[in-house]
Design an enzyme around this catalytic site. Sequence first.
Site, PDB file in Angstrom:
ATOM      1  N   ASP A 186      -9.978  -4.361  -5.038  1.00 45.98           N
ATOM      2  CA  ASP A 186      -9.224  -3.218  -4.502  1.00 45.98           C
ATOM      3  C   ASP A 186      -9.406  -1.999  -5.401  1.00 45.98           C
ATOM      4  O   ASP A 186      -9.176  -2.091  -6.608  1.00 45.98           O
ATOM      5  CB  ASP A 186      -7.744  -3.593  -4.425  1.00 45.98           C
ATOM      6  CG  ASP A 186      -6.889  -2.553  -3.739  1.00 45.98           C
ATOM      7  OD1 ASP A 186      -7.404  -1.471  -3.366  1.00 45.98           O
ATOM      8  OD2 ASP A 186      -5.685  -2.822  -3.569  1.00 45.98           O
TER       9      ASP A 186
ATOM     10  N   SER B 244       0.837  -1.206   0.000  1.00 48.75           N
ATOM     11  CA  SER B 244       0.000   0.000   0.000  1.00 48.75           C
ATOM     12  C   SER B 244       0.873   1.256   0.000  1.00 48.75           C
ATOM     13  O   SER B 244       1.636   1.475  -0.935  1.00 48.75           O
ATOM     14  CB  SER B 244      -0.961  -0.051   1.187  1.00 48.75           C
ATOM     15  OG  SER B 244      -1.999   0.887   1.045  1.00 48.75           O
TER      16      SER B 244
ATOM     17  N   HIS C 177      -8.151  -4.989  -0.661  1.00 49.55           N
ATOM     18  CA  HIS C 177      -6.944  -4.279  -0.238  1.00 49.55           C
ATOM     19  C   HIS C 177      -6.608  -4.656   1.202  1.00 49.55           C
ATOM     20  O   HIS C 177      -7.465  -4.663   2.073  1.00 49.55           O
ATOM     21  CB  HIS C 177      -7.177  -2.766  -0.342  1.00 49.55           C
ATOM     22  CG  HIS C 177      -5.940  -1.956  -0.116  1.00 49.55           C
ATOM     23  ND1 HIS C 177      -5.036  -1.689  -1.115  1.00 49.55           N
ATOM     24  CD2 HIS C 177      -5.451  -1.359   1.006  1.00 49.55           C
ATOM     25  CE1 HIS C 177      -4.056  -0.956  -0.635  1.00 49.55           C
ATOM     26  NE2 HIS C 177      -4.274  -0.747   0.658  1.00 49.55           N
TER      27      HIS C 177
END
Length: 311
Positions: free
Chosen positions: A251, A154, A281
């Site tokens: 995601d 991320s 995610h």
Amino acid sequence: MPLDPQIKPILERIRALSIAASPQELRRQVEEQSRLLTAAVQEPIAETRDVHIPVSGGSIRARVYFPKKAAGLPAVLYYHGGGFVFGSIETHDHICRRLSRLSDSVVVSVDYRLAPEYKFPTAVEDAYAALKWVADRADELGVDPDRIAVAGDSAGGNLAAVVSILDRNSGEKLVKKQVLIYPVVNMTGVPTASLVEFGVAETTSLPIELMVWFGRQYLKRPEEAYDFKASPLLADLGGLPPALVVTAEYDPLRDEGELYAYKMKASGSRAVAVRFAGMVHGFVSFYPFVDAGREALDLAAASIRSGLQPS
């Protein structure tokens, strides 16, 4: 494919974090959740060592994971996720232990400074300083300075990508491999199909409003999003080390991650994007309970191991 049944109960926990009233409260919740993850798994390695890395204005913590007692091992700098606002070497301890063990590499987990207390580009500067620190202390750490990778999930994937670009720009080319797990590579707000479809869906673990909030905490001004150090998708992606890009079907960041891999290849760099079906995610953090999370982390370790073979 449908949302994986293993991720459904996890999704409720992830979504609950988005209602935090402040960065400090969000950090507290995540740290508490991470203790449950750490307790759920054992990843035996030879040794861990907590160190301090000098950075502009002070120092940052890092944790070094040694898979075995041996010299000349590859090194991996790992940058944790958390929207540049939360996360730490503690929240990602279980990930770094497994990555170190399976990749047979010394992993250095970097506790870069967080927003909003430290705005952009502090996290980038800390991440790059950590790379230089590892290279300069290769003998002390027992690692091979010619076999260094960067990895992150991320926001940490963003930092790994940016560090690779900065390293290329410097001409040193210390980084030989990058692993980007559902990375943030475009903070400008330009929509993709996955952002439109999953940014407001009930199945999302990363709502658009939370992404916007993260951006406000991290950036001093909206126009900073157009700096490649915030949005590496906007950079020249030629001449970069080979990349594995892991994405998740549900995601909002899926398409920008896959576009990053495509642009790398179009620019002459090597990249492979692997999409995990039925996942959201953040799924890799929950690998003790989610088979696909374990598979993705094992793939990352295998990619590092093969990408850092001795010449």
